[in-house]
Design a protein around this motif. Sequence first.
Motif, PDB file in Angstrom:
ATOM      1  N   ILE A 124       0.995  -1.230  -0.093  1.00 52.24           N
ATOM      2  CA  ILE A 124      -0.001  -0.062  -0.089  1.00 52.24           C
ATOM      3  C   ILE A 124       0.770   1.269   0.018  1.00 52.24           C
ATOM      4  O   ILE A 124       1.619   1.453   0.900  1.00 52.24           O
ATOM      5  CB  ILE A 124      -0.844  -0.028   1.338  1.00 52.24           C
ATOM      6  CG1 ILE A 124      -1.827  -1.317   1.165  1.00 52.24           C
ATOM      7  CG2 ILE A 124      -1.761   1.272   1.111  1.00 52.24           C
ATOM      8  CD1 ILE A 124      -2.558  -1.395   2.636  1.00 52.24           C
ATOM      9  N   LEU A 125       0.674   2.024  -0.965  1.00 50.13           N
ATOM     10  CA  LEU A 125       1.349   3.423  -1.180  1.00 50.13           C
ATOM     11  C   LEU A 125       0.382   4.498  -0.825  1.00 50.13           C
ATOM     12  O   LEU A 125      -0.496   4.775  -1.621  1.00 50.13           O
ATOM     13  CB  LEU A 125       2.049   3.405  -2.520  1.00 50.13           C
ATOM     14  CG  LEU A 125       2.846   4.603  -2.616  1.00 50.13           C
ATOM     15  CD1 LEU A 125       4.161   4.865  -2.132  1.00 50.13           C
ATOM     16  CD2 LEU A 125       3.378   4.541  -4.461  1.00 50.13           C
ATOM     17  N   LEU A 126       0.819   4.982   0.202  1.00 48.54           N
ATOM     18  CA  LEU A 126      -0.161   6.384   0.747  1.00 48.54           C
ATOM     19  C   LEU A 126       0.702   7.538   0.304  1.00 48.54           C
ATOM     20  O   LEU A 126       1.839   8.021   1.192  1.00 48.54           O
ATOM     21  CB  LEU A 126      -0.391   6.333   2.245  1.00 48.54           C
ATOM     22  CG  LEU A 126      -0.905   5.075   2.680  1.00 48.54           C
ATOM     23  CD1 LEU A 126      -1.202   4.915   4.332  1.00 48.54           C
ATOM     24  CD2 LEU A 126      -2.513   4.917   2.075  1.00 48.54           C
ATOM     25  N   VAL A 127       0.460   8.319  -0.519  1.00 48.38           N
ATOM     26  CA  VAL A 127       1.176   9.608  -0.908  1.00 48.38           C
ATOM     27  C   VAL A 127       0.026  10.805  -1.106  1.00 48.38           C
ATOM     28  O   VAL A 127       0.346  11.577  -1.910  1.00 48.38           O
ATOM     29  CB  VAL A 127       1.714   9.477  -2.234  1.00 48.38           C
ATOM     30  CG1 VAL A 127       3.136   8.303  -2.119  1.00 48.38           C
ATOM     31  CG2 VAL A 127       0.940   8.956  -3.380  1.00 48.38           C
ATOM     32  N   GLY A 128      -0.889  10.751  -0.242  1.00 52.85           N
ATOM     33  CA  GLY A 128      -1.760  11.940  -0.281  1.00 52.85           C
ATOM     34  C   GLY A 128      -1.193  13.286   0.272  1.00 52.85           C
ATOM     35  O   GLY A 128       0.020  13.023   0.852  1.00 52.85           O
ATOM     36  N   LEU A 129      -1.706  14.361  -0.259  1.00 52.57           N
ATOM     37  CA  LEU A 129      -0.824  15.753   0.148  1.00 52.57           C
ATOM     38  C   LEU A 129       0.434  15.927  -0.092  1.00 52.57           C
ATOM     39  O   LEU A 129       1.161  16.295   0.672  1.00 52.57           O
ATOM     40  CB  LEU A 129      -1.370  15.951   1.782  1.00 52.57           C
ATOM     41  CG  LEU A 129      -2.684  16.101   2.050  1.00 52.57           C
ATOM     42  CD1 LEU A 129      -2.895  16.010   3.566  1.00 52.57           C
ATOM     43  CD2 LEU A 129      -3.181  17.578   1.723  1.00 52.57           C
ATOM     44  N   ASN A 130       0.924  15.426  -1.512  1.00 52.70           N
ATOM     45  CA  ASN A 130       2.159  15.331  -1.828  1.00 52.70           C
ATOM     46  C   ASN A 130       2.559  16.304  -3.132  1.00 52.70           C
ATOM     47  O   ASN A 130       3.278  16.182  -3.560  1.00 52.70           O
ATOM     48  CB  ASN A 130       2.779  14.214  -1.820  1.00 52.70           C
ATOM     49  CG  ASN A 130       3.240  13.510  -0.619  1.00 52.70           C
ATOM     50  OD1 ASN A 130       4.397  13.929  -0.185  1.00 52.70           O
ATOM     51  ND2 ASN A 130       2.496  12.442  -0.195  1.00 52.70           N
ATOM     52  N   GLN A 131       1.475  17.035  -3.512  1.00 54.28           N
ATOM     53  CA  GLN A 131       1.657  17.995  -4.600  1.00 54.28           C
ATOM     54  C   GLN A 131       1.943  17.225  -5.811  1.00 54.28           C
ATOM     55  O   GLN A 131       2.769  17.425  -6.764  1.00 54.28           O
ATOM     56  CB  GLN A 131       2.647  19.029  -4.684  1.00 54.28           C
ATOM     57  CG  GLN A 131       2.314  20.089  -3.448  1.00 54.28           C
ATOM     58  CD  GLN A 131       0.964  20.611  -3.793  1.00 54.28           C
ATOM     59  OE1 GLN A 131       0.595  21.262  -4.906  1.00 54.28           O
ATOM     60  NE2 GLN A 131       0.051  20.801  -2.794  1.00 54.28           N
ATOM     61  N   ILE A 132       1.539  15.976  -6.063  1.00 58.63           N
ATOM     62  CA  ILE A 132       1.660  15.031  -7.285  1.00 58.63           C
ATOM     63  C   ILE A 132       0.549  15.457  -8.379  1.00 58.63           C
ATOM     64  O   ILE A 132      -0.613  15.733  -7.948  1.00 58.63           O
ATOM     65  CB  ILE A 132       1.310  13.419  -6.930  1.00 58.63           C
ATOM     66  CG1 ILE A 132       2.370  13.140  -5.796  1.00 58.63           C
ATOM     67  CG2 ILE A 132       1.465  12.431  -8.091  1.00 58.63           C
ATOM     68  CD1 ILE A 132       2.251  11.824  -5.110  1.00 58.63           C
ATOM     69  N   HIS A 133       1.059  15.582  -9.366  1.00 58.29           N
ATOM     70  CA  HIS A 133       0.329  15.847 -10.643  1.00 58.29           C
ATOM     71  C   HIS A 133       0.047  14.990 -11.425  1.00 58.29           C
ATOM     72  O   HIS A 133      -0.764  14.974 -12.291  1.00 58.29           O
ATOM     73  CB  HIS A 133       1.191  17.183 -11.314  1.00 58.29           C
ATOM     74  CG  HIS A 133       1.170  18.354 -10.587  1.00 58.29           C
ATOM     75  ND1 HIS A 133       0.281  19.338 -10.624  1.00 58.29           N
ATOM     76  CD2 HIS A 133       2.082  18.842  -9.686  1.00 58.29           C
ATOM     77  CE1 HIS A 133       0.530  20.274  -9.776  1.00 58.29           C
ATOM     78  NE2 HIS A 133       1.799  19.957  -9.391  1.00 58.29           N
ATOM     79  N   THR A 134       0.874  13.790 -11.554  1.00 62.41           N
ATOM     80  CA  THR A 134       0.551  12.668 -12.592  1.00 62.41           C
ATOM     81  C   THR A 134       1.039  11.290 -11.924  1.00 62.41           C
ATOM     82  O   THR A 134       2.109  11.451 -10.918  1.00 62.41           O
ATOM     83  CB  THR A 134       1.322  13.069 -14.070  1.00 62.41           C
ATOM     84  OG1 THR A 134       0.947  12.337 -14.834  1.00 62.41           O
ATOM     85  CG2 THR A 134       2.793  13.130 -13.884  1.00 62.41           C
TER      86      THR A 134
END
Length: 120
Positions: free
Chosen positions: A10-20
């Motif tokens: 499980i990869l949790l990467v919320g709130l990281n300014q990811i665009h793509t």
Amino acid sequence: MNNLNETLQILLVGLNQIHTIEKSTINYYSVLHKIELDQNPLNCNCHIDQNIYDLIRSNITITGQCQSPIERRNINLIDLIHQQSSCDFINSSLNSHTKKFRQSTLLKTISTMKTNVINT
């Protein structure tokens, strides 16, 4: 000790300014089952459409919402596969133009060949 890419599920990467989402990044994790991209400014363009489709086809659960373009704002990533996207129109339009260009080029080539045969 196991490598992270061989154990991370499980990869949790919320709130990281990811665009793509890059396919190579996702493919790095061999046993990944879920990616949470919530609260990122995701740009849901043609590139991300294909990557989302590939993730879902690989049985990876994905969460998050589009931020842009404006017509896709607040659409859940999982719902992108059920939408007719502008990408489909662009791709079909490009295919149509490419086909017409090829036909036109072929006709010009044939015409030139006929002219050359007549002149010889």
